[in-house]
Every structure is written in C-alpha cells, then in structure tokens.
Motif scaffolding. Structure first.
Motif, PDB file in Angstrom:
ATOM      1  N   GLY A  82       1.846   5.147   3.894  1.00  0.00           N
ATOM      2  CA  GLY A  82       0.671   4.999   4.742  1.00  0.00           C
ATOM      3  C   GLY A  82       0.122   3.585   4.719  1.00  0.00           C
ATOM      4  O   GLY A  82      -0.301   3.046   5.752  1.00  0.00           O
ATOM      5  N   MET A  83       0.144   2.969   3.548  1.00  0.00           N
ATOM      6  CA  MET A  83      -0.365   1.608   3.410  1.00  0.00           C
ATOM      7  C   MET A  83       0.525   0.614   4.144  1.00  0.00           C
ATOM      8  O   MET A  83       0.048  -0.300   4.828  1.00  0.00           O
ATOM      9  N   ARG A  84       1.838   0.806   4.009  1.00  0.00           N
ATOM     10  CA  ARG A  84       2.765  -0.099   4.713  1.00  0.00           C
ATOM     11  C   ARG A  84       2.651   0.070   6.227  1.00  0.00           C
ATOM     12  O   ARG A  84       2.748  -0.905   6.976  1.00  0.00           O
ATOM     13  N   ALA A  85       2.462   1.302   6.683  1.00  0.00           N
ATOM     14  CA  ALA A  85       2.333   1.541   8.122  1.00  0.00           C
ATOM     15  C   ALA A  85       1.096   0.837   8.675  1.00  0.00           C
ATOM     16  O   ALA A  85       1.104   0.329   9.804  1.00  0.00           O
ATOM     17  N   ALA A  86       0.025   0.794   7.877  1.00  0.00           N
ATOM     18  CA  ALA A  86      -1.223   0.192   8.342  1.00  0.00           C
ATOM     19  C   ALA A  86      -1.257  -1.321   8.167  1.00  0.00           C
ATOM     20  O   ALA A  86      -1.827  -2.032   8.998  1.00  0.00           O
ATOM     21  N   HIS A  87      -0.638  -1.816   7.074  1.00  0.00           N
ATOM     22  CA  HIS A  87      -0.777  -3.236   6.730  1.00  0.00           C
ATOM     23  C   HIS A  87       0.549  -3.994   6.690  1.00  0.00           C
ATOM     24  O   HIS A  87       0.533  -5.219   6.533  1.00  0.00           O
ATOM     25  N   GLY A  88       1.674  -3.289   6.775  1.00  0.00           N
ATOM     26  CA  GLY A  88       2.961  -3.954   6.684  1.00  0.00           C
ATOM     27  C   GLY A  88       3.394  -4.270   5.268  1.00  0.00           C
ATOM     28  O   GLY A  88       4.469  -4.838   5.045  1.00  0.00           O
ATOM     29  N   LYS A  89       2.590  -3.903   4.283  1.00  0.00           N
ATOM     30  CA  LYS A  89       2.889  -4.169   2.879  1.00  0.00           C
ATOM     31  C   LYS A  89       1.941  -3.364   2.017  1.00  0.00           C
ATOM     32  O   LYS A  89       0.977  -2.759   2.518  1.00  0.00           O
ATOM     33  N   LEU A  90       2.198  -3.346   0.713  1.00  0.00           N
ATOM     34  CA  LEU A  90       1.256  -2.744  -0.223  1.00  0.00           C
ATOM     35  C   LEU A  90       0.112  -3.709  -0.495  1.00  0.00           C
ATOM     36  O   LEU A  90       0.305  -4.927  -0.539  1.00  0.00           O
ATOM     37  N   LEU A  91      -1.073  -3.162  -0.679  1.00  0.00           N
ATOM     38  CA  LEU A  91      -2.229  -3.961  -1.081  1.00  0.00           C
ATOM     39  C   LEU A  91      -2.228  -4.028  -2.602  1.00  0.00           C
ATOM     40  O   LEU A  91      -2.488  -3.035  -3.275  1.00  0.00           O
ATOM     41  N   LEU A  92      -1.924  -5.203  -3.146  1.00  0.00           N
ATOM     42  CA  LEU A  92      -1.708  -5.344  -4.587  1.00  0.00           C
ATOM     43  C   LEU A  92      -2.798  -6.130  -5.290  1.00  0.00           C
ATOM     44  O   LEU A  92      -2.828  -6.164  -6.519  1.00  0.00           O
ATOM     45  N   THR A  93      -3.670  -6.767  -4.541  1.00  0.00           N
ATOM     46  CA  THR A  93      -4.716  -7.583  -5.157  1.00  0.00           C
ATOM     47  C   THR A  93      -6.071  -7.260  -4.543  1.00  0.00           C
ATOM     48  O   THR A  93      -6.159  -6.747  -3.425  1.00  0.00           O
ATOM     49  N   GLY A  94      -7.109  -7.584  -5.295  1.00  0.00           N
ATOM     50  CA  GLY A  94      -8.462  -7.434  -4.776  1.00  0.00           C
ATOM     51  C   GLY A  94      -8.861  -5.980  -4.605  1.00  0.00           C
ATOM     52  O   GLY A  94      -8.330  -5.077  -5.239  1.00  0.00           O
ATOM     53  N   ILE A  95      -9.812  -5.753  -3.743  1.00  0.00           N
ATOM     54  CA  ILE A  95     -10.337  -4.419  -3.423  1.00  0.00           C
ATOM     55  C   ILE A  95     -10.236  -4.227  -1.919  1.00  0.00           C
ATOM     56  O   ILE A  95     -10.757  -5.046  -1.167  1.00  0.00           O
ATOM     57  N   PRO A  96      -9.503  -3.191  -1.468  1.00  0.00           N
ATOM     58  CA  PRO A  96      -8.806  -2.141  -2.233  1.00  0.00           C
ATOM     59  C   PRO A  96      -7.410  -2.596  -2.653  1.00  0.00           C
ATOM     60  O   PRO A  96      -6.883  -3.580  -2.135  1.00  0.00           O
ATOM     61  N   ARG A  97      -6.791  -1.809  -3.554  1.00  0.00           N
ATOM     62  CA  ARG A  97      -5.430  -2.107  -3.999  1.00  0.00           C
ATOM     63  C   ARG A  97      -4.812  -0.854  -4.611  1.00  0.00           C
ATOM     64  O   ARG A  97      -5.491   0.153  -4.837  1.00  0.00           O
ATOM     65  N   ILE A  98      -3.497  -0.959  -4.896  1.00  0.00           N
ATOM     66  CA  ILE A  98      -2.766   0.136  -5.521  1.00  0.00           C
ATOM     67  C   ILE A  98      -1.831  -0.447  -6.567  1.00  0.00           C
ATOM     68  O   ILE A  98      -1.359  -1.588  -6.431  1.00  0.00           O
TER      69      ILE A  98
END
Length: 244
Positions: A82-98
């Motif tokens: 879901g994250m890649r579909a929305a952003h093209g990558k994982l959110l790994l830094t800051g807020i929000p992240r996974i």
C-alpha cells in the motif's frame, strides 16, 4: 469470555490519520468532527481509535500500542504494498515511517516491526509466537557482531535511539574480520545503512550498501538473506535520488 481492548491514540488531524491508515488497508468505521474530532479504524482484527487534539505535535508524542499477529511478514508486505502504491517507495525516515520485521531479544525473540503514524504514535506489531531458530545458526548468533546487532536492534527499534544503535554497530563492524560469518556481516551492514538513512547520513548509507552489493554470496546465503537484501533494495531507493 472474549475481551477487547481498543487504544485511543492522539493526533493533530484525524483526516491525515484516516488517509495514512487507508493506504495500509484500514477501513474507517467512525468519523466525527463534533463535539470533538474522533476517528475509528479497523483492518481485520486490528482496531485503532484516534482523538484529534488542537496544537498536538507528533514529534512529542508518547502514543504507542502493541498488536500481536500470527504472521508479521505477511502483514508487513501488505502494508508495504500500500505504501509503495501511494508513494513509489517505503517511508523509512521521519513521521510517518515503517520499519522491517526483526527479531528482538528483549521480547523473547518475537519478530516485530513498527509503524510510526502521522500522529507520531508507535504501532508495535509482533508475532504472537517466536519462530524456531535455523538449525545451523548457532555459531552466527553467538559471535560478537551478532550480539552487537541484537543490542543495536533493541536500541534502534524498541527504544528509538538511532544514534546509540549506530554507535554500537560502528565499533563492531570496524573489528569484523575474515572469520565473521557473512550472513551476520550483511545483516549488520544493511541495518547500519538503515540507521544511516534515518539519521539523514546518506553518504554513509550509500557506502554501506555498496559494501553489501560487493559481498560475494552463494545461493543458500542469498536465500537466508532475502529479507536483508530486500531491505537493501528499499534503502537504495531512499538514498540514490538524494545523492545523485
């Protein structure tokens, strides 16, 4: 008897929270703005509620909860998709992240990962039962770098002390020699690269990832390192656009 506990977590904007968790596959079951902002979300058996607080600062949030699931890897992959579909990558830094699923020695080796949502809440997701260790992993798990990696994961994932986790690994990686098991070495390098990305030290992250790419691995080692190598690929996406 069947008991249900539902945490009510703080946030600054319930619509921001609804959009984020919607990306992860949650449905909104209740949404109100008066007399106070309130949001209820559900995904299968996971239910989270949020209270909107005017002027709330996610950086200062102490909100947290634990979610026990049968398969952390499957849930992580669902969230990641879901994250890649929305952003093209994982959110790994800051807020929000996974973060990625990892065993943690301070939880009895339960595999877990964390979602930090836009409200700064730490949703700590763990496997309900620990997985048995691989039969041939005893030597690797008892080496100095393996022990340092365990300690670094506790600092970086459970306590959120990224700098201390990096410090623990730096000294031990510097002392790692030819006798260090390659599985442990690659896992430590990838995790240290992830910590560097969190700290915004993209040059260090790129250097560590290049070292991972230059490490010779056989098919068996690549299979055992599949999670770490997948993490390295995600980190490359986080690093390269910023350093080119």
């Amino acid at each position: 008897m069947h008991e249900t506990v539902i945490p009510i977590l703080p946030c600054r904007d319930i619509d921001e929270i609804a959009a984020f968790y919607g990306m992860l596959g949650f449905d909104t079951t209740h949404h109100q703005t008066r007399p106070n902002p309130y949001l209820a979300l559900r995904r299968d058996g996971i239910e989270l509620h949020f209270a909107g607080i005017s002027g709330f600062d996610p950086e200062q949030s102490y909100g947290s909860c634990i979610v026990a699931v049968d398969d952390t890897t499957r849930l992580f992959e669902d969230f990641a998709a879901g994250m890649r579909a929305a952003h093209g990558k994982l959110l790994l830094t800051g807020i929000p992240r996974i973060t990625r699923p990892r065993k943690r020695k301070n939880t009895g080796d339960l595999a877990g990962f964390t979602v930090v949502d836009p409200g700064g809440n730490w949703i700590r997701i763990f496997r309900s039962q620990a997985e048995p260790a691989p039969a041939d992993a005893s030597d690797e798990a008892s080496g100095p770098l393996a022990r340092a990696l365990e300690n670094a994961i506790v600092q970086g994932e459970a306590r959120g002390d990224t700098r201390q986790a990096a410090k623990i690994l730096d000294g031990n990686l510097a002392r790692a020699g030819d006798l260090t098991p390659v599985i442990t070495l690659v896992e430590a390098l990838v995790y240290r690269a992830e910590l560097a990305v969190r700290l915004g030290d993209l040059d260090t992250a790129e250097r560590l990832l290049a070292r991972v790419a230059d490490t010779t691995l056989d098919d068996s080692q690549r299979e055992r390192l599949s999670d770490a190598l997948a993490n390295a690929a995600d980190l490359e996406l986080a690093v390269r656009p910023a350093v080119r």
